[in-house]
Design a protein around this motif. Sequence first.
Motif, mmCIF file in Angstrom:
data_model
loop_
_atom_site.group_PDB
_atom_site.id
_atom_site.type_symbol
_atom_site.label_atom_id
_atom_site.label_comp_id
_atom_site.label_asym_id
_atom_site.label_seq_id
_atom_site.Cartn_x
_atom_site.Cartn_y
_atom_site.Cartn_z
ATOM 1 N N GLU A 128 5.489 -5.514 -0.270
ATOM 2 C CA GLU A 128 6.381 -5.857 -1.500
ATOM 3 C C GLU A 128 6.131 -4.107 -2.372
ATOM 4 O O GLU A 128 7.491 -4.149 -2.814
ATOM 5 C CB GLU A 128 5.527 -6.835 -1.775
ATOM 6 C CG GLU A 128 6.364 -7.202 -3.272
ATOM 7 C CD GLU A 128 5.461 -6.568 -4.837
ATOM 8 O OE1 GLU A 128 6.599 -6.418 -5.273
ATOM 9 O OE2 GLU A 128 4.646 -5.678 -4.616
ATOM 10 N N SER A 129 5.011 -3.714 -2.385
ATOM 11 C CA SER A 129 5.002 -2.121 -2.926
ATOM 12 C C SER A 129 5.875 -1.170 -2.725
ATOM 13 O O SER A 129 5.785 0.127 -3.222
ATOM 14 C CB SER A 129 3.166 -2.033 -3.370
ATOM 15 O OG SER A 129 2.723 -2.153 -2.138
ATOM 16 N N LYS A 146 -4.227 5.758 -5.483
ATOM 17 C CA LYS A 146 -3.444 3.879 -5.074
ATOM 18 C C LYS A 146 -2.466 4.842 -4.358
ATOM 19 O O LYS A 146 -0.966 4.298 -4.643
ATOM 20 C CB LYS A 146 -3.116 3.831 -6.364
ATOM 21 C CG LYS A 146 -4.087 3.447 -7.244
ATOM 22 C CD LYS A 146 -3.664 2.760 -8.733
ATOM 23 C CE LYS A 146 -4.917 1.806 -9.866
ATOM 24 N NZ LYS A 146 -4.447 1.498 -10.622
ATOM 25 N N THR A 147 -2.709 5.353 -3.835
ATOM 26 C CA THR A 147 -1.506 5.502 -3.030
ATOM 27 C C THR A 147 -1.785 5.390 -0.984
ATOM 28 O O THR A 147 -2.727 5.310 -0.468
ATOM 29 C CB THR A 147 -0.787 6.866 -2.558
ATOM 30 O OG1 THR A 147 -2.254 8.457 -1.907
ATOM 31 C CG2 THR A 147 -0.425 7.828 -3.841
ATOM 32 N N VAL A 203 7.845 10.015 7.562
ATOM 33 C CA VAL A 203 6.849 10.604 7.122
ATOM 34 C C VAL A 203 6.698 10.471 5.359
ATOM 35 O O VAL A 203 7.144 11.241 4.966
ATOM 36 C CB VAL A 203 5.681 11.752 8.090
ATOM 37 C CG1 VAL A 203 4.894 12.005 7.544
ATOM 38 C CG2 VAL A 203 6.154 11.248 9.421
ATOM 39 N N ARG A 204 5.705 9.882 4.995
ATOM 40 C CA ARG A 204 5.781 10.112 3.278
ATOM 41 C C ARG A 204 3.831 9.841 2.833
ATOM 42 O O ARG A 204 3.735 8.503 3.547
ATOM 43 C CB ARG A 204 6.889 8.689 2.929
ATOM 44 C CG ARG A 204 7.095 7.501 3.717
ATOM 45 C CD ARG A 204 8.672 7.125 3.520
ATOM 46 N NE ARG A 204 8.813 5.886 3.658
ATOM 47 C CZ ARG A 204 9.274 5.831 4.522
ATOM 48 N NH1 ARG A 204 8.178 5.520 6.040
ATOM 49 N NH2 ARG A 204 8.864 4.143 4.863
ATOM 50 N N THR A 205 4.546 9.721 1.680
ATOM 51 C CA THR A 205 3.050 8.825 1.006
ATOM 52 C C THR A 205 3.728 8.093 -0.164
ATOM 53 O O THR A 205 4.952 8.885 -0.573
ATOM 54 C CB THR A 205 1.757 9.915 0.314
ATOM 55 O OG1 THR A 205 1.582 10.607 1.838
ATOM 56 C CG2 THR A 205 0.970 9.506 -0.624
ATOM 57 N N LEU A 206 3.510 6.710 -0.097
ATOM 58 C CA LEU A 206 4.053 6.003 -0.876
ATOM 59 C C LEU A 206 2.322 5.234 -2.075
ATOM 60 O O LEU A 206 1.986 5.149 -1.819
ATOM 61 C CB LEU A 206 4.354 4.588 -0.376
ATOM 62 C CG LEU A 206 5.367 5.199 1.111
ATOM 63 C CD1 LEU A 206 5.856 4.065 1.303
ATOM 64 C CD2 LEU A 206 7.022 5.237 -0.178
ATOM 65 N N SER A 208 -7.519 5.596 7.059
ATOM 66 C CA SER A 208 -7.936 7.087 6.434
ATOM 67 C C SER A 208 -6.379 7.498 6.001
ATOM 68 O O SER A 208 -6.037 8.654 5.339
ATOM 69 C CB SER A 208 -7.643 7.982 7.858
ATOM 70 O OG SER A 208 -6.172 8.208 8.739
ATOM 71 N N CYS A 209 -5.803 6.803 5.985
ATOM 72 C CA CYS A 209 -4.175 7.027 5.124
ATOM 73 C C CYS A 209 -4.263 5.534 3.975
ATOM 74 O O CYS A 209 -3.456 6.699 2.814
ATOM 75 C CB CYS A 209 -2.887 5.723 6.211
ATOM 76 S SG CYS A 209 -2.653 6.963 7.709
#
Length: 218
Positions: free
Chosen positions: A53-54, A75-76, A112-115, A68-69
Amino acid sequence: PVNPMKKMKCPKSSKPIEQDEREKIYSDEDISLLFRTSKDYNIELYTMFTILESTGMRPGEMRALEWSCFDPIAKTITVKQAATFEFEDFSTLQKKPTARPVISTTKSAYSVRTLRLSDLAVEALLEWKAFKSKSRNRNKATSEYIFSDREGSFKSETACKSMLQRYRARYDVEHIGVYLYKFRHTMCTRLVLAGQPVPVIQRVLGDNTPEMVLRVYS
């Protein structure tokens, strides 16, 4: 010189086209209901819901997530791989090739991304991590994957579908049309309605073409 398909006629299907009354996205009320009931039913499913959802990530990306991710301070969560299938080579047309689940690269370089995670998702992940670490199954308790099976490997698509099926049977949520990928459509639509530029939406969803964002998800 001759087109063998020239006189070919496509079969006319007698099956009526069903209009799906259910929305392709979740409303705020739907999500509140899903969070409330899934938390009561299964903390693992609840954690999946809050992450999807987020972030709007693909379910295959979610199943491949490792601890590890996850960064609870920032908060990612970082998407760097995905769960998919690897097919054996064709040996004969009469036999369907065997597929086995594997961890592979993401769909594209854009994926490949950080959310950013919601506070609810961070809290759910921390609770799930504490709960999972107390499991009697040592493989599951120490697995590097956030969502793992009894052997400590990543959770299969079949296992997720079975869990969803049992959840739907227990709670009155059939009218919503509950499936994991629907969170992705919901995220895209939210971003479009919020006036976010298409390139930003592409980066959040990890898609490499604007046409996919505008034509499919929104």
